[in-house]
Design an enzyme around this catalytic site. Structure first.
Site, PDB file in Angstrom:
ATOM      1  N   GLY A  12      36.580  29.715  36.127  1.00 24.73           N
ATOM      2  CA  GLY A  12      36.641  30.619  36.221  1.00 24.73           C
ATOM      3  C   GLY A  12      37.909  31.602  37.037  1.00 24.73           C
ATOM      4  CG  ASP A  33      37.292  21.847  32.820  1.00 23.87           C
ATOM      5  OD1 ASP A  33      37.020  21.029  32.994  1.00 23.87           O
ATOM      6  OD2 ASP A  33      37.968  22.327  33.246  1.00 23.87           O
ATOM      7  CG  ASP A 101      34.027  24.704  42.538  1.00 23.32           C
ATOM      8  OD1 ASP A 101      34.407  25.048  43.394  1.00 23.32           O
ATOM      9  OD2 ASP A 101      32.788  24.253  41.576  1.00 23.32           O
ATOM     10  CB  CYS A 142      51.105  21.592  51.096  1.00 24.49           C
ATOM     11  SG  CYS A 142      50.845  20.336  52.883  1.00 24.49           S
ATOM     12  CB  CYS A 145      50.408  23.058  56.613  1.00 24.88           C
ATOM     13  SG  CYS A 145      52.377  21.776  56.174  1.00 24.88           S
ATOM     14  CB  CYS A 159      32.175  28.050  42.753  1.00 23.90           C
ATOM     15  SG  CYS A 159      33.855  28.405  42.801  1.00 23.90           S
TER      16      CYS A 159
HETATM   17 ZN   LIG Z   1      51.566  19.997  54.859  1.00 26.56          ZN
END
Ligand SMILES: [Zn+2]
Length: 220
Positions: A12, A33, A101, A142, A145, A159
């Site tokens: 998606g 994938d 996901d 990141c 963080c 999902c």
């Molecule tokens: Zn970080």
């Protein structure tokens, strides 16, 4: 010369992102994938049709994009990105776009991007909401963080478990492509140190300013 962009998860989020990257003139794409196309994917994954059900998404997406953009080089990798394979599969790209996901995969991509020193466009969507942030390794905040303590996996449904609104993942996927294109052309992406959140209820975006966490378990 561009080393190309990697899209991990061509569902998606990743299918509209890959289509947008190809249309924008990206010269090289890697599509990763492990899944096959299912009937339930068709309403929100624009690269697939009913005749593709049961075939690997990465292979079908690569075929479609090559046909539409003859100058584009596309590699299809039919594999699950895991701790053992992630660095090998994703090394050598200008940017990685996260179309996966589930939190585990997103944390792994964050670690991999930091280890490789490769910018990562983190994208996620659940229900009516999606979010997006670009991560410039050791320069901007990141994923860890934001989540110094990781939530329990059952607090963060995927999902597949919670469902997602097609236009929300589409909007997030296209915005993620825009970020990856900025990185690929050597510019600072608009969403470094800024988390963008899109609401499918109001069709509005809001952003939250971020900062690297001094005790981030991944990038400090
Ligand atoms: Zn970080």
């Amino acid at each position: 010369m561009s080393r190309g962009l990697a899209v991990v998860g061509v569902g998606g989020l990743g299918a509209p992102a890959a289509a947008a990257l190809a249309a924008a003139g990206t010269s090289r794409l890697t599509l990763v994938d492990h899944d096959v196309v299912e009937d339930s994917n068709l309403p929100r994954q624009p690269l697939y049709g009913t005749g593709d059900v049961g075939r690997p998404k990465a292979v079908v997406a690569a075929e479609r994009l090559r046909r539409a953009h003859p100058g584009l080089s596309v590699d299809a990798v039919v594999a699950r990105v895991d701790a053992g394979s992630a660095r090998d599969v994703l090394a050598g790209h200008d940017a990685i776009l996260d179309g996966t996901d589930g939190l585990d995969a997103k944390v792994l991509l964050n670690e991999t991007a930091l280890a490789l020193g490769t910018p990562l466009v983190h994208a996620g969507a659940i229900g009516f909401e999606g979010q997006l942030v670009s991560i410039l390794p050791r320069e901007s905040a990141c994923l860890r963080c934001l989540f110094v303590e990781l939530p329990d996996a059952d607090e963060m449904p995927t999902c597949q478990q919670a469902g997602v609104l097609g236009p929300v993942v589409g909007a997030i996927g296209l915005a993620a492509a825009r970020e990856a294109l900025a990185i690929g052309s050597g510019r600072r992406p608009p969403l470094a140190d800024r988390l963008a959140i899109f609401s499918g209820r109001t069709l509005g975006w809001r952003t939250i300013e971020l900062r690297r966490h001094p005790r981030c378990p991944a990038c400090a």
